[in-house]
Design an enzyme around this catalytic site. Structure first.
Site, PDB file in Angstrom:
ATOM      1  N   THR A   1     -50.353 -24.759 -49.407  1.00 34.93           N
ATOM      2  CA  THR A   1     -49.554 -24.234 -48.294  1.00 34.93           C
ATOM      3  C   THR A   1     -50.416 -24.002 -47.077  1.00 34.93           C
ATOM      4  O   THR A   1     -51.624 -23.766 -47.180  1.00 34.93           O
ATOM      5  CB  THR A   1     -48.929 -22.863 -48.619  1.00 34.93           C
ATOM      6  OG1 THR A   1     -49.980 -21.924 -48.881  1.00 34.93           O
ATOM      7  CG2 THR A   1     -47.978 -22.913 -49.748  1.00 34.93           C
ATOM      8  N   ASP A   2     -49.786 -24.020 -45.916  1.00 32.25           N
ATOM      9  CA  ASP A   2     -50.396 -23.339 -44.791  1.00 32.25           C
ATOM     10  C   ASP A   2     -50.301 -21.847 -45.117  1.00 32.25           C
ATOM     11  O   ASP A   2     -49.497 -21.421 -45.949  1.00 32.25           O
ATOM     12  CB  ASP A   2     -49.673 -23.672 -43.484  1.00 32.25           C
ATOM     13  CG  ASP A   2     -50.581 -23.494 -42.270  1.00 32.25           C
ATOM     14  OD1 ASP A   2     -51.572 -22.750 -42.373  1.00 32.25           O
ATOM     15  OD2 ASP A   2     -50.301 -24.107 -41.241  1.00 32.25           O
ATOM     16  N   TRP A   3     -51.124 -21.049 -44.462  1.00 35.22           N
ATOM     17  CA  TRP A   3     -51.269 -19.645 -44.861  1.00 35.22           C
ATOM     18  C   TRP A   3     -49.993 -18.860 -44.527  1.00 35.22           C
ATOM     19  O   TRP A   3     -49.645 -18.676 -43.368  1.00 35.22           O
ATOM     20  CB  TRP A   3     -52.489 -19.050 -44.176  1.00 35.22           C
ATOM     21  CG  TRP A   3     -53.761 -19.186 -44.976  1.00 35.22           C
ATOM     22  CD1 TRP A   3     -54.645 -18.186 -45.267  1.00 35.22           C
ATOM     23  CD2 TRP A   3     -54.306 -20.367 -45.590  1.00 35.22           C
ATOM     24  NE1 TRP A   3     -55.700 -18.668 -46.018  1.00 35.22           N
ATOM     25  CE2 TRP A   3     -55.510 -20.002 -46.241  1.00 35.22           C
ATOM     26  CE3 TRP A   3     -53.891 -21.689 -45.688  1.00 35.22           C
ATOM     27  CZ2 TRP A   3     -56.292 -20.908 -46.951  1.00 35.22           C
ATOM     28  CZ3 TRP A   3     -54.666 -22.610 -46.395  1.00 35.22           C
ATOM     29  CH2 TRP A   3     -55.845 -22.212 -47.012  1.00 35.22           C
TER      30      TRP A   3
END
Length: 727
Positions: free
Chosen positions: A258-260
């Site tokens: 994931t992106d954060w």
């Protein structure tokens, strides 16, 4: 004996380092299955989510190490504290800052992309990172996107050709590249929730190709999902994007990260292809249990669903299988090299990329190059002449070992000149997520700049954008197309007292130029990293002939850009939804098809010499679907100095049954020629690359008929054409 020793050591390194062959071996797959059998459900789930801001767990009892990640894509980010975004205050985490990816794309040189990837991979390896979070290949759709500087331009073919060697270079070091942001993260405004709607043709023809090339040609080991939604599902757990396209159609065998903070639902994250969840909690274990790592979507919530029989444990096994494969390629790969950091070789590579990426946009009366032996008075005006550009910008911020400013570069190269400097304007400090106005007096800064401009033989105005919020920065978009911080007013006053003025434009985006006719020359210099000032001086002095080409179109006004021509729903959306109403006509495809004259077209870039293209031909006139078209031409440097030119080949479908752009880039090649030298080059184009995506059958379609190939040095500077037939 010493020479023999070093030769044999080098040979051994070469022998044990074909990572791809080793990583795809059956023995690795067998080991992975054996490990999975020994893991408890808790241990499996622990591998699927963060244990700190930039790491995920291993399994200590089985000797399985952690995975450590670092932001990129222009350098290895400084160390961050375990549970916060604060810098860890290490003293040995300064890196080499490489030029921004817009600059890399502007080189049109895949060989430099490989050098870039290899060097940054060596730095990541030295810092004991397993995953480098980059490169980025989201398409340049609007010049307001705050993160365009991290990407590779508006053309999917160019981005595809430049991303693959970068990946190869990084992964040779046993460090995974993590291509981002998959997919349609083409603006920062409302990025965390905006739902993007677009046609299948636009998705497959414009926004997916660079990711597909990264997977199938680059063999990338990890991919980062995007924040936004696509057709009602978040991109990090999207059934169509991840399960069908990425993992099934493209056979991606790596790890989706994931992106954060981009995970939103446990069931969807489990079933729709997410492998590692990062950044969901903002405080880890430091202040409350709410955002503790065990409460991530892929942690205890998923464990309960498995124990209740709602989700099969085999779903987690597939994630762990991919994570272990990533580990065998990185943290458990005992043959990977040690890496290196801040070497002279890395600084030289950064400088070479910067030199080749700088684009000369205007050069009236041969204003550039400036004789380095000149004794004239040169006024260097503008905050960007001294502002540190490796800081700010969001997650791509860097703590570099040095950053040569444009002013320092000029001072070191033009030692005989009388160099004056004035700040001219001030943007205020760089703070992520908000704008802090400057405390300096704008009027007095302007007055001082105008005063030294009046005293100089020539003015080099170093302005543009910077890495502050609402500029070229993650987290939100630009608010204006024109130059910020009252620079146009400053330029106007400078030009009144000194017409011998040129602009050094520092930015990762196009800007409006109502003053363009009044300045003598313009050089687009991007964000160039550690060696910025040296590279700029190399070009301005003529030590290096400029050869960069624009990787995106500069529109005359914002409304000329396709995304902005359809109203608010097209950009930035209504707060919930957004429609890409321009469809496949992005960038030069829009300008050329709609006959809208740009300020500077895609692929444009001047030189200190001249080139001519002649004797263009194809190997035959009629082709079939499995053929490869071979186009040859002769290029000659007709000027008096050595230089590099990029031959660009565009295809035009003359008899299509559907709307197609007036031209599309299908091949390019950069050539180095001495003054007076000629070379004959060949560029090969598979006939299948002339296909379009048929959304009625959801497949690529090649129609028989007539095609025209346009050979030139930009999308609008066409020298010759060739007509062919496809049967």
């Amino acid at each position: 004996m010493k020479k023999l020793f070093f030769i044999s050591l080098f040979s051994a390194c070469v022998f044990i380092n074909p990572l791809i062959a080793q990583n795809n071996s059956e023995s690795m797959d067998k080991k992975i299955e054996e490990i999975i059998k020994q893991l408890t459900l808790k241990e499996k789930l622990d591998m699927c989510h963060a244990q700190s801001k930039f790491s995920s767990k291993g399994v200590a009892r089985l000797g399985i190490p952690e995975l450590w990640m670092s932001d990129g894509p222009h350098g290895v980010r400084a160390e961050i504290e375990w549970d916060t975004w604060n810098h860890a205050q290490w003293t040995n985490d300064s890196c080499t800052a490489f030029p921004a990816l817009t600059c890399l794309a502007a080189t049109f040189n895949p060989d430099l992309s490989y050098k870039y990837g290899k060097a940054i991979g060596q730095e990541a390896r030295y810092r004991k990172k397993d995953v480098l979070l980059g490169p980025g290949v989201n398409i340049y759709r609007t010049p307001l996107n705050g993160r365009n500087f991290e990407y590779m331009g508006e053309d999917p073919y160019l981005a595809s050709k430049m991303v693959v060697p970068y990946i190869h270079g990084v992964q040779e070091n046993g460090v995974a590249a993590c291509v981002k942001h998959y997919v349609l993260n083409n603006q920062e405004h409302w990025r965390d929730h905006i739902n993007v709607e677009l046609s299948d043709r636009a998705l497959y023809e414009i926004y997916l190709p660079a990711f597909k090339a990264a997977v199938q040609e680059g063999k990338v080991w990890s991919i980062m999902g995007a924040y936004n939604q696509f057709r009602g599902q978040y991109c990090c757990h999207n059934e169509l994007l991840v399960n069908k396209i990425l993992k099934k159609d493209w056979a991606f065998d790596g790890t989706l990260i994931t992106d954060w903070g981009a995970t939103h639902n446990t069931k969807q994250a489990a079933l729709y292809g997410l492998d590692i969840e990062m950044g969901t909690g903002t405080d880890g274990l430091t202040s409350s249990s709410k955002n503790a790592y065990d409460n991530y979507y892929l942690a205890n919530p998923l464990r309960k669903m498995i124990e209740n029989g709602e989700i099969e444990e085999s779903v987690v096994d597939d994630k762990v299988r991919r994570i272990l494969r990533l580990m065998f390629r990185t943290s458990m790969n005992k043959s990977r090299p040690f890496g290196s950091m801040n070497s002279q070789e890395h600084f030289d590579i950064a400088r070479e990329i910067a030199q080749e990426g700088i684009v000369l946009l205007k050069n009236e009366d041969n204003f550039f190059p400036i004789d380095p032996k000149t004794t004239k008075t040169i006024a260097i005006i503008g905050e960007n002449a001294t502002k540190v550009m490796t800081l700010g910008g969001g997650s791509s911020e860097l703590k570099t070992i040095h950053e040569i400013s444009p002013l320092q570069g000029f001072q070191e190269r033009f030692t005989n000149a009388n160099i004056l400097h004035a700040m001219g304007y001030s943007s205020g400090p760089s703070v992520y997520g908000r704008v802090i106005p400057s405390k300096l007096n704008a009027k007095s800064l302007r007055s001082q700049a105008v005063k030294i401009a009046s005293q100089a033989d020539m003015v080099l105005y170093v302005g543009g954008l910077n890495k502050n919020h609402h500029q070229d920065c993650e987290g939100d978009d630009r608010l204006q197309f024109e130059l910020p911080f009252e620079q146009e007013k400053l330029l106007s006053e400078i030009l009144k007292v000194n017409k011998n003025t040129a602009l050094i434009l520092v930015s990762g985006n196009a800007v409006e130029m109502p003053w363009i006719s009044k300045v003598k020359a313009i050089a687009q210099v991007w964000y160039l990293g550690s060696e910025a000032g040296h590279a700029i001086a190399d070009i301005i002095s003529g030590d290096v002939n400029p050869s960069g080409k624009l990787p995106f179109t500069f529109p005359v006004k914002l409304e000329d850009n396709a995304a902005h021509s359809f109203g608010k729903l097209s950009y930035p959306g209504d707060g919930k939804n957004q429609e890409y109403k321009e469809d496949i006509l992005v960038g030069y495809r829009w300008h050329d098809t709609k006959n809208i004259k740009p300020l500077f077209e895609f692929g444009f870039g001047l030189s200190y010499t001249n080139f001519d293209i002649t004797n263009t031909s194809s190997d035959k006139n009629t082709y079939h679907s499995n053929d490869t078209i071979s186009i040859s031409c002769e290029i000659k440097n007709t000027g008096k100095v050595d230089g590099k030119e990029t031959i660009q080949i565009y295809a035009k479908d003359k008899s299509s049954s559907v709307l197609r752009p007036s031209k599309e880039l299908k091949g390019f090649k950069k050539i180095n020629l001495r003054a007076g030298e000629s070379k004959t080059i060949q560029i090969k184009i598979p006939v299948k690359k002339l296909s379009f995506f048929d959304d009625t059958n959801m497949n690529w379609k090649l129609e028989k008929g007539e095609f025209q190939f346009l050979i030139g040095t930009s999308s609008r500077n066409i020298y010759q054409s060739i007509d062919i037939k496809v049967e």
